[in-house]
Design a protein around this motif. Sequence first.
Motif, mmCIF file in Angstrom:
data_model
loop_
_atom_site.group_PDB
_atom_site.id
_atom_site.type_symbol
_atom_site.label_atom_id
_atom_site.label_comp_id
_atom_site.label_asym_id
_atom_site.label_seq_id
_atom_site.Cartn_x
_atom_site.Cartn_y
_atom_site.Cartn_z
ATOM 1 N N TYR A 177 16.105 61.500 106.522
ATOM 2 C CA TYR A 177 16.091 61.976 107.922
ATOM 3 C C TYR A 177 17.654 62.525 108.219
ATOM 4 O O TYR A 177 18.421 62.073 107.642
ATOM 5 C CB TYR A 177 16.053 60.754 108.873
ATOM 6 N N VAL A 178 17.356 63.987 108.591
ATOM 7 C CA VAL A 178 18.482 64.578 109.081
ATOM 8 C C VAL A 178 19.012 64.290 110.636
ATOM 9 O O VAL A 178 18.051 64.582 111.340
ATOM 10 C CB VAL A 178 18.356 65.996 108.926
ATOM 11 N N GLY A 179 20.192 63.372 110.648
ATOM 12 C CA GLY A 179 20.360 63.142 112.118
ATOM 13 C C GLY A 179 21.758 63.970 112.600
ATOM 14 O O GLY A 179 22.723 64.148 111.655
ATOM 15 N N ALA A 180 21.839 64.183 113.814
ATOM 16 C CA ALA A 180 22.964 64.717 114.177
ATOM 17 C C ALA A 180 24.320 63.978 114.242
ATOM 18 O O ALA A 180 25.366 64.283 113.500
ATOM 19 C CB ALA A 180 23.174 65.498 115.683
ATOM 20 N N TYR A 181 24.210 62.842 114.982
ATOM 21 C CA TYR A 181 25.324 61.864 115.275
ATOM 22 C C TYR A 181 24.970 60.733 115.094
ATOM 23 O O TYR A 181 23.840 60.443 115.420
ATOM 24 C CB TYR A 181 26.222 62.193 116.438
ATOM 25 N N PRO A 182 25.592 59.646 114.842
ATOM 26 C CA PRO A 182 25.162 58.148 115.053
ATOM 27 C C PRO A 182 25.147 57.725 116.169
ATOM 28 O O PRO A 182 25.757 56.520 116.624
ATOM 29 C CB PRO A 182 26.338 57.434 113.977
ATOM 30 N N TYR A 183 24.502 58.284 117.213
ATOM 31 C CA TYR A 183 24.417 57.835 118.478
ATOM 32 C C TYR A 183 22.992 56.978 118.604
ATOM 33 O O TYR A 183 22.218 57.019 117.871
ATOM 34 C CB TYR A 183 24.239 59.092 119.796
ATOM 35 N N SER A 184 23.100 56.215 119.795
ATOM 36 C CA SER A 184 21.865 55.405 120.025
ATOM 37 C C SER A 184 20.676 56.128 120.052
ATOM 38 O O SER A 184 19.795 55.813 119.429
ATOM 39 C CB SER A 184 22.103 54.727 121.232
ATOM 40 N N GLU A 185 20.768 57.470 120.636
ATOM 41 C CA GLU A 185 19.595 58.305 120.779
ATOM 42 C C GLU A 185 18.979 58.704 119.317
ATOM 43 O O GLU A 185 17.809 58.870 119.187
ATOM 44 C CB GLU A 185 20.059 59.631 121.543
ATOM 45 N N VAL A 186 19.883 58.907 118.456
ATOM 46 C CA VAL A 186 19.534 59.214 117.360
ATOM 47 C C VAL A 186 18.973 57.851 116.292
ATOM 48 O O VAL A 186 18.079 58.164 115.581
ATOM 49 C CB VAL A 186 20.750 59.921 116.443
ATOM 50 N N MET A 206 13.955 54.634 103.647
ATOM 51 C CA MET A 206 14.593 56.030 104.216
ATOM 52 C C MET A 206 16.040 55.862 104.012
ATOM 53 O O MET A 206 16.912 55.197 103.979
ATOM 54 C CB MET A 206 14.265 55.825 105.848
ATOM 55 N N HIS A 207 16.305 57.285 103.763
ATOM 56 C CA HIS A 207 17.732 57.588 103.651
ATOM 57 C C HIS A 207 18.181 58.583 104.818
ATOM 58 O O HIS A 207 17.342 59.543 105.179
ATOM 59 C CB HIS A 207 18.127 58.446 102.525
ATOM 60 N N VAL A 208 19.396 58.367 105.477
ATOM 61 C CA VAL A 208 19.785 59.044 106.568
ATOM 62 C C VAL A 208 20.933 59.877 106.312
ATOM 63 O O VAL A 208 21.962 59.270 105.771
ATOM 64 C CB VAL A 208 19.788 58.288 107.990
ATOM 65 N N VAL A 209 21.246 60.949 106.796
ATOM 66 C CA VAL A 209 22.392 61.885 106.563
ATOM 67 C C VAL A 209 22.556 62.605 107.827
ATOM 68 O O VAL A 209 21.867 63.125 108.665
ATOM 69 C CB VAL A 209 22.262 63.075 105.315
ATOM 70 N N TYR A 210 23.802 62.470 108.414
ATOM 71 C CA TYR A 210 24.461 62.773 109.634
ATOM 72 C C TYR A 210 25.094 64.404 109.341
ATOM 73 O O TYR A 210 25.947 64.371 108.154
ATOM 74 C CB TYR A 210 25.277 62.021 110.358
ATOM 75 N N THR A 211 24.828 65.396 110.225
ATOM 76 C CA THR A 211 25.364 66.493 110.381
ATOM 77 C C THR A 211 26.760 66.679 110.946
ATOM 78 O O THR A 211 27.460 67.316 110.738
ATOM 79 C CB THR A 211 24.447 67.674 110.662
ATOM 80 N N TYR A 212 27.043 65.877 112.126
ATOM 81 C CA TYR A 212 28.065 65.678 113.113
ATOM 82 C C TYR A 212 28.164 67.046 113.727
ATOM 83 O O TYR A 212 29.084 67.300 113.948
ATOM 84 C CB TYR A 212 29.394 65.263 112.369
ATOM 85 N N THR A 213 26.944 67.580 113.850
ATOM 86 C CA THR A 213 26.794 68.991 114.771
ATOM 87 C C THR A 213 25.714 68.778 115.296
ATOM 88 O O THR A 213 24.639 68.285 114.600
ATOM 89 C CB THR A 213 27.348 70.086 114.284
ATOM 90 N N TRP A 214 25.162 69.493 116.410
ATOM 91 C CA TRP A 214 23.835 69.715 116.846
ATOM 92 C C TRP A 214 23.008 70.724 116.347
ATOM 93 O O TRP A 214 22.151 70.702 116.164
ATOM 94 C CB TRP A 214 23.940 69.677 118.361
ATOM 95 N N GLY A 215 23.953 72.044 116.263
ATOM 96 C CA GLY A 215 22.965 73.244 116.039
ATOM 97 C C GLY A 215 23.794 73.975 115.044
ATOM 98 O O GLY A 215 23.608 75.144 114.945
ATOM 99 N N SER A 216 23.882 73.383 113.865
ATOM 100 C CA SER A 216 24.372 74.258 112.684
ATOM 101 C C SER A 216 23.218 74.457 111.615
ATOM 102 O O SER A 216 22.800 73.276 110.926
ATOM 103 C CB SER A 216 25.391 73.419 111.830
ATOM 104 N N HIS A 238 16.447 64.761 113.645
ATOM 105 C CA HIS A 238 17.176 64.792 115.018
ATOM 106 C C HIS A 238 18.114 65.500 115.043
ATOM 107 O O HIS A 238 19.453 65.116 115.125
ATOM 108 C CB HIS A 238 17.191 63.532 115.615
ATOM 109 N N SER A 239 18.130 66.942 114.977
ATOM 110 C CA SER A 239 19.077 68.178 114.962
ATOM 111 C C SER A 239 18.246 68.859 115.370
ATOM 112 O O SER A 239 16.985 69.175 115.765
ATOM 113 C CB SER A 239 19.499 68.212 113.411
#
Length: 398
Positions: A177-186, A206-216, A238-239
């Motif tokens: 799973y590619v997530g943007a940020y560790p927010y509740s929404e994600v 499942m493995h999760v990686v955050y991008t720490y950006t919304w639109g890259s 969720h990106s």
Amino acid sequence: MKRETIITAITSAVFLLVFLISRCIITPTVNHDEPVKIGFIYDGDESIPYTNNFMRAQREVENMFGDKVEILARSNVAGDDVAAVLEEFAERNCALIFTTTYTYEIIAKEVAEKYPNVHFCQASGDNAHEEPFIKNYHTFMGEIYQGRYISGIVAGMKLKELIENGIISESEAKVGYVGAYPYSEVISGYTAFFLGVRSIVPNATMHVVYTYTWGSFSQEKICAEHLIEEGCKIISQHSDTVGPAVACEENFEKNVFHVGYNQSMIGIAPMTSLISTRINWIPYVTGAVSAVLRNEPIEKSIKGRVHGNDIGASFDLNWVQMLDLNSIIAAKGTDEKITETIKAFKKNKIFVFKGDYVGVNPYDETDMFDLKKGFKENSSSSAPLFHYILKDVITVEE
């Protein structure tokens, strides 16, 4: 009698004046002698699936209301610049301004307090409940965890097919799973997705990686490629870009598949993209515009689950949608399962966040939640609130 009549008249006039003043404070009114100005502020542009999905609602406003409205729209607005754009739109006499990303919410609420005669509607916000309460500030969001859960079912059925056909072993049932940020929404979204997968393949991880950006695009693609190299067979996200879908398509020979968000990605990844889900912003956006044109309270004019100045809904009111299923590559029976699950959601027969799991708050390891007792998402807010990482089955890579 004359004296009593005069007193009664004065008292009535005072009450009427107080009522009219309170109406002006509570419900900003608009002048219908000219088109009503409606503002939209985006952090991306039409090339970004999330923004383009929201622009569908803007286009529907234009089609539905025609010359009754005048649209002011601004794309690619950075968080540091949004205050200036909000004030510009307010000074240009917008009656209603939509801010379309969570990162705007603090500033949007602050500006709303300065312009009590303008409605500010913040998508995916969670601060309408917080003090200070601003009567012209609103939040809204579709209850997307239900779409995520069904996306997980689609992924789980594909995983099960891969196992049954001997392409992978049960121990290789891993999703990424590619997530943007560790927010509740994600976190809420990928947990719902994972629980959907597990409803079909109980031993999946499942493995999760955050991008720490919304639109890259590049960062999302790199993160997806990393998860594929780790052996993940389904990649979801969720990106905001199509980066993960492109990564899967370029690695289709590794029997990896993709589940998208905001738009169908089958055209981009025809060999690997199974399905996408999205929030349908049209019911709220058109409803809010209609309420403003009629000088009516927004939350009383839109069907949904209302929490003060906040409102949300799901499949029951078409606020959440499943997009086209890639029937060529989806597991047999997937379409029927989707229809069955949506019907069950509409009848409140599915409790997603429940099972033999313990979740840990990533910001406070002493804060744990036992899912055996269940967690009811969106019970008090349209924005997701679940923010616990499931121990032993979901790995977040820093």
